[in-house]
Design a protein around this motif. Sequence first.
Motif, short mmCIF file in Angstrom:
data_model
loop_
_atom_site.label_atom_id
_atom_site.label_comp_id
_atom_site.label_asym_id
_atom_site.label_seq_id
_atom_site.Cartn_x
_atom_site.Cartn_y
_atom_site.Cartn_z
N VAL A 1 -5.03 5.71 -6.98
CA VAL A 1 -5.29 4.37 -6.46
C VAL A 1 -4.64 3.27 -7.30
N GLN B 1 -9.19 8.28 -4.22
CA GLN B 1 -8.53 9.26 -5.08
C GLN B 1 -9.57 10.31 -5.48
N GLN C 1 -12.46 4.89 -5.72
CA GLN C 1 -12.17 4.22 -4.46
C GLN C 1 -12.33 2.72 -4.56
N PHE D 1 -9.20 3.11 0.14
CA PHE D 1 -8.31 4.04 -0.53
C PHE D 1 -9.13 4.87 -1.50
N VAL E 1 -5.41 9.26 -1.32
CA VAL E 1 -4.14 9.09 -2.03
C VAL E 1 -4.24 9.83 -3.36
N CYS F 1 0.81 -1.23 0.00
CA CYS F 1 0.00 0.00 0.00
C CYS F 1 0.83 1.27 0.00
N GLN G 1 -10.79 5.58 5.71
CA GLN G 1 -10.63 6.19 4.39
C GLN G 1 -9.28 6.86 4.34
N ILE G 2 -8.49 6.51 3.34
CA ILE G 2 -7.16 7.09 3.18
C ILE G 2 -7.10 7.74 1.80
N ILE H 1 -1.57 1.18 -6.02
CA ILE H 1 -1.93 0.27 -4.92
C ILE H 1 -2.69 -0.92 -5.49
#
Length: 154
Positions: free
Chosen positions: A95, A144, A129, A142, A92, A39, A89-90, A98
């Motif tokens: 995506v 974006q 996501q 994840f 980035v 990740c 929720q991260i 990853i």
Amino acid sequence: MSDGTATPPLPQDFVWAALVPELLVTDIAASLGFWCGLCGFAIAYAREEDGFAYLQREGAQLMLEEIGEGRQWITGPLERPFGRGLNFQIAVSAVEPILAALKAADWPLHMAVEEKWYRASEQEVGVRQFLVQDPDGYLIRFSQSLGLRAAQAI
């Protein structure tokens, strides 16, 4: 966690996040393989004697600590999947890297990648996501950014 060398000092521009979840994990090495190896997180610092690592990626930060090591606050039985009822929720920048790493490792997704627009007052926030579970079952989303647009009529 390492070859026995000391963790380098934090960069001078390191900024501590206001909210940093600490995840108890069953195997710190397996968790680091997922979070860092697949990740794209990096270890900001670690305390091997506590089975602990502080991770970061693009401003997102989290802590991992192996169960049974160091000092922990456990409020109930730890049963897999950990973190039930919660997803992280991260945000980035992309995506795809990853997703590619997870696919190469044959790591299953909990939810395939999608584009979704969420209403936020008079606007909609767009994201690309997907959901994946870490080795202990924590649910990770994840996300974006696709930007903002005017809210569509309901």
